[in-house]
Design an enzyme around this catalytic site. Structure first.
Site, mmCIF file in Angstrom:
data_model
loop_
_atom_site.group_PDB
_atom_site.id
_atom_site.type_symbol
_atom_site.label_atom_id
_atom_site.label_comp_id
_atom_site.label_asym_id
_atom_site.label_seq_id
_atom_site.Cartn_x
_atom_site.Cartn_y
_atom_site.Cartn_z
ATOM 1 N N LYS A 53 -2.388 -7.191 36.641
ATOM 2 C CA LYS A 53 -1.914 -5.832 36.351
ATOM 3 C C LYS A 53 -1.783 -5.081 37.661
ATOM 4 O O LYS A 53 -2.580 -5.289 38.587
ATOM 5 C CB LYS A 53 -2.924 -5.086 35.473
ATOM 6 C CG LYS A 53 -3.025 -5.621 34.076
ATOM 7 C CD LYS A 53 -3.126 -4.479 33.063
ATOM 8 C CE LYS A 53 -3.172 -4.983 31.636
ATOM 9 N NZ LYS A 53 -4.530 -5.170 31.145
ATOM 10 N N HIS A 82 -2.916 1.000 39.050
ATOM 11 C CA HIS A 82 -2.355 2.326 38.764
ATOM 12 C C HIS A 82 -3.438 3.399 38.903
ATOM 13 O O HIS A 82 -4.602 3.082 39.129
ATOM 14 C CB HIS A 82 -1.689 2.362 37.390
ATOM 15 C CG HIS A 82 -2.630 2.145 36.254
ATOM 16 N ND1 HIS A 82 -3.390 3.160 35.725
ATOM 17 C CD2 HIS A 82 -2.953 1.022 35.573
ATOM 18 C CE1 HIS A 82 -4.135 2.673 34.761
ATOM 19 N NE2 HIS A 82 -3.890 1.376 34.648
ATOM 20 N N HIS A 140 -7.214 3.662 37.826
ATOM 21 C CA HIS A 140 -8.347 3.037 38.499
ATOM 22 C C HIS A 140 -8.754 3.763 39.776
ATOM 23 O O HIS A 140 -9.578 3.277 40.533
ATOM 24 C CB HIS A 140 -8.057 1.561 38.810
ATOM 25 C CG HIS A 140 -8.369 0.654 37.664
ATOM 26 N ND1 HIS A 140 -7.442 0.305 36.727
ATOM 27 C CD2 HIS A 140 -9.523 0.051 37.277
ATOM 28 C CE1 HIS A 140 -7.993 -0.479 35.819
ATOM 29 N NE2 HIS A 140 -9.266 -0.647 36.122
HETATM 30 N N1 ARG Z 1 -12.013 -4.218 34.031
HETATM 31 C C1 ARG Z 1 -12.500 -3.157 33.197
HETATM 32 C C2 ARG Z 1 -11.402 -2.124 32.968
HETATM 33 O O1 ARG Z 1 -10.480 -2.028 33.755
HETATM 34 C C3 ARG Z 1 -13.679 -2.438 33.790
HETATM 35 C C4 ARG Z 1 -14.900 -3.285 34.009
HETATM 36 C C5 ARG Z 1 -16.112 -2.445 34.253
HETATM 37 N N2 ARG Z 1 -17.292 -3.163 34.570
HETATM 38 C C6 ARG Z 1 -18.029 -3.859 33.688
HETATM 39 N N3 ARG Z 1 -19.082 -4.490 34.139
HETATM 40 N N4 ARG Z 1 -17.753 -3.912 32.419
HETATM 41 O O2 ARG Z 1 -11.464 -1.398 31.986
#
Ligand code: ARG
Length: 571
Positions: free
Chosen positions: A133, A136, A139
């Site tokens: 992805k 954007h 994040h």
């Molecule tokens: N990749 C996930 C997202 O973009 C966030 C992960 C956050 N960290 C975790 N340990 N769950 O929504």
């Protein structure tokens, strides 16, 4: 010993000597906690409420305040005035200035640093982007909040571990490989990177509508990744590499780094022991074919561990990740800087860890934050109006470049300064409100050099630097009585409180407190700058005013550093 601690212990001593028979008088430490800064400087620099002494002394607070004030004497305090049960302290202004300046001179850029974190470890899970992805602006907050908190804790002496918990696991990757094998080409993917992957994914869904058998093929490819099939893994690692190469450009621009990129797939072989442990502890129950941990006692929906087809989910991976982090880093705290939408997820995961008997579960914290919209428009991937972080940063830099061209056409390194200002403007906006509040990003506000903005604070820093360049010839010993006016004192007060702000920001996981503090300092300095001629007059007095500008420069620089913003010396 700082001023507040001294005032508190002197108050404790005075009370004890005035009332030797009193029982249960609070100690200096408790008194320090009660000492407040009056909202209006006309009420003094500090105020002590005598209510806490009423019971042990069996006296009304106004009487206590009067008694203590008349017994008080110390060169540091010019006057103590009893007002409505408070003791209002007016510091000796020249003395106050001299003390802070001496401390700043001694500690330099370690003025607000501390060693309270020595021997303690904090894990920070931030940014945590998803493979295949584009990066954007959804994040941005997690990235900058996490980065800033890491700098703050480093500064306070903690050992920190920055973790990018990559979203690199899920059936979509099987579908992507399937689509690549059918319709993709190496050249295309090499050329367009993540965009090519997205296009393949979209194509997969279009074709799968016509031919549902594709779904099974996608799932089969995903299973191959999980089983460690060579070809599947090779393609998947390549996709991952492409995404991270893209992201690296953004991280470079922002100056963000990580100590670990262990993402979801890293836990593929680390979940089995956790699942077995859950089973052994009798925590797993069967619900509609799936294995779950019942959380009805905690008024939460069950935490899904294994789906009916035996596959794991996001939560299973987070459980394994938490256990791994504790065993590997022995963290004293593990922070998850993730949007508030995942609130339930983290409450469930932390509760399951607790039920497993891990007492460190209480040290896992979800540092939640609100949403970012852009010029009033919410971001949604579905509607397709995503703002790519790289585009936003590029635009900010080129807008900053235009402003520089207009305001300071003769500046050297215009490109470098434009980069610092443009990125600073974006980061400042992101970290300027309580993190839980939603943010609406607007260009006119972000790049306003006069309002509350990154460029405004950076400009104040550059103004201090320029003054210092002009003051090089001033070598007299400073006469601190030149800093007793209201504007200088207001600025000194803000500077002296800065170390406490850093501690509080760490405590509340709230970098915006530092953003607020540097902005207040910049405003107080500019007020001082307009009311006083810094370089003119007696050399000893000019030297004191220049030292104040130097102190301001130093603290703004530290503060900006802690929120991840650079401080140009000229702009
Ligand atoms: N990749 C996930 C997202 O973009 C966030 C992960 C956050 N960290 C975790 N340990 N769950 O929504």
């Amino acid at each position: 010993m700082d001023t507040m601690t001294r005032l508190a212990s002197l108050t404790a001593e005075t009370a004890a000597s005035l009332f030797p028979d009193a029982q249960g008088l609070p100690g200096a430490e408790e008194l320090r906690g009660l000492l407040a800064v009056p909202p209006d400087p006309a009420l003094g620099d500090y105020a002590f409420p005598c209510f806490r002494l009423a019971k042990p002394l069996r006296m009304a607070p106004p009487k206590i305040a009067e008694a203590l004030c008349s017994a008080w004497s110390h060169p540091e305090v010019a006057e103590v005035r009893p007002v409505n049960g408070y003791m209002n302290f007016f510091l000796n202004r020249a003395n106050f200035a001299a003390e802070i300046m001496a401390e700043l001179k001694e500690k330099k850029d370690r003025f607000c640093a501390s060693d309270i974190g020595n021997g303690k470890t904090i894990c920070l899970d931030y940014s945590s982007i998803n493979i295949a992805k584009r990066f954007h602006i959804g994040h941005l907050s997690t990235t900058m909040l996490g980065h800033s908190l890491k700098r703050i804790y480093d500064f306070l002496g903690y050992r920190t571990v920055g973790i990018n918990h990559l979203g690199d696991w899920g059936t979509q990757f099987g579908k992507m490989i399937c689509a690549y094998k059918k319709w993709g080409s190496k050249e295309e993917v090499e050329k367009s990177g993540v965009d090519a992957l997205t296009a393949l994914y979209v194509r997969f869904h279009e074709e799968a509508e016509k031919d549902p058998a594709l779904e099974d093929e996608g799932r089969a490819w995903f299973k191959k990744i999980e089983d460690g099939d060579e070809e599947a893994l090779a393609i998947f690692s390549w996709f991952k590499e492409l995404t991270l190469k893209d992201a690296a450009r953004v991280y470079d621009m922002l100056g963000v780094t990580f100590d670990s990129y262990a993402g979801e797939s890293f836990y593929n072989d680390k979940m089995e022991p956790v699942i077995q442990d859950l089973r052994d502890k009798g925590l797993l129950t069967l619900s509609e074919g799936a294995q779950v941990v019942d959380l009805s006692e905690d008024k939460m929906p069950p935490c899904l561990i294994l789906k009916s087809d035996g596959t794991t989910i996001y939560a299973t991976r987070d459980l394994a990740a938490a256990v791994y982090r504790q065993n590997t880093y022995h963290f004293d705290k593990c922070l998850y800087v993730v949007a508030y939408q995942q609130d339930l997820h983290f409450r469930q995961v932390f509760r399951v860890l607790e039920k497993m008997g891990y007492d460190w579960a209480k040290n896992c914290v979800h540092v939640a934050f609100g949403m970012v919209s852009f010029e009033g428009e919410a971001l949604s991937t579905r509607k397709g109006n995503v703002v790519l972080l790289e585009d936003l940063l590029d635009q900010a830099v080129s807008k900053a470049r235009e402003i520089i061209e207009e305001k300071s056409p003769n500046l050297e390194n215009k490109d470098d300064v434009a980069r610092q200002i443009g990125i600073g403007a974006v980061v400042y906006t992101d970290l300027s409100n309580n993190r839980i509040k939603d943010i609406d990003f607007r260009w006119d506000r972000a790049l306003n050099f006069d309002g509350e903005s990154g460029p405004y604070v950076q400009y104040t820093h550059a103004r201090c630097c320029s003054l210092l360049r002009k003051a090089e010839g001033i070598t007299a010993e400073p006469d601190w009585s030149a800093l007793t006016d209201d504007e200088a004192q207001a600025l000194l007060r803000l500077l002296s409180r800065f170390p406490d702000v850093v501690l509080e920001a760490a405590d509340k996981y709230e970098p915006s407190m530092i953003t607020r503090a540097v902005t207040d300092i910049a405003q107080a300095f500019n007020k001082y700058y307009y009311e006083h001629r810094i370089l003119d007059g007696e050399p000893a007095q000019a030297a004191a005013r220049v030292a104040l500008a130097d102190a301001t420069r130093q603290i703004i620089k530290t503060g900006l550093y802690l929120i991840g913003i650079e401080a140009p010396e000229r702009m």
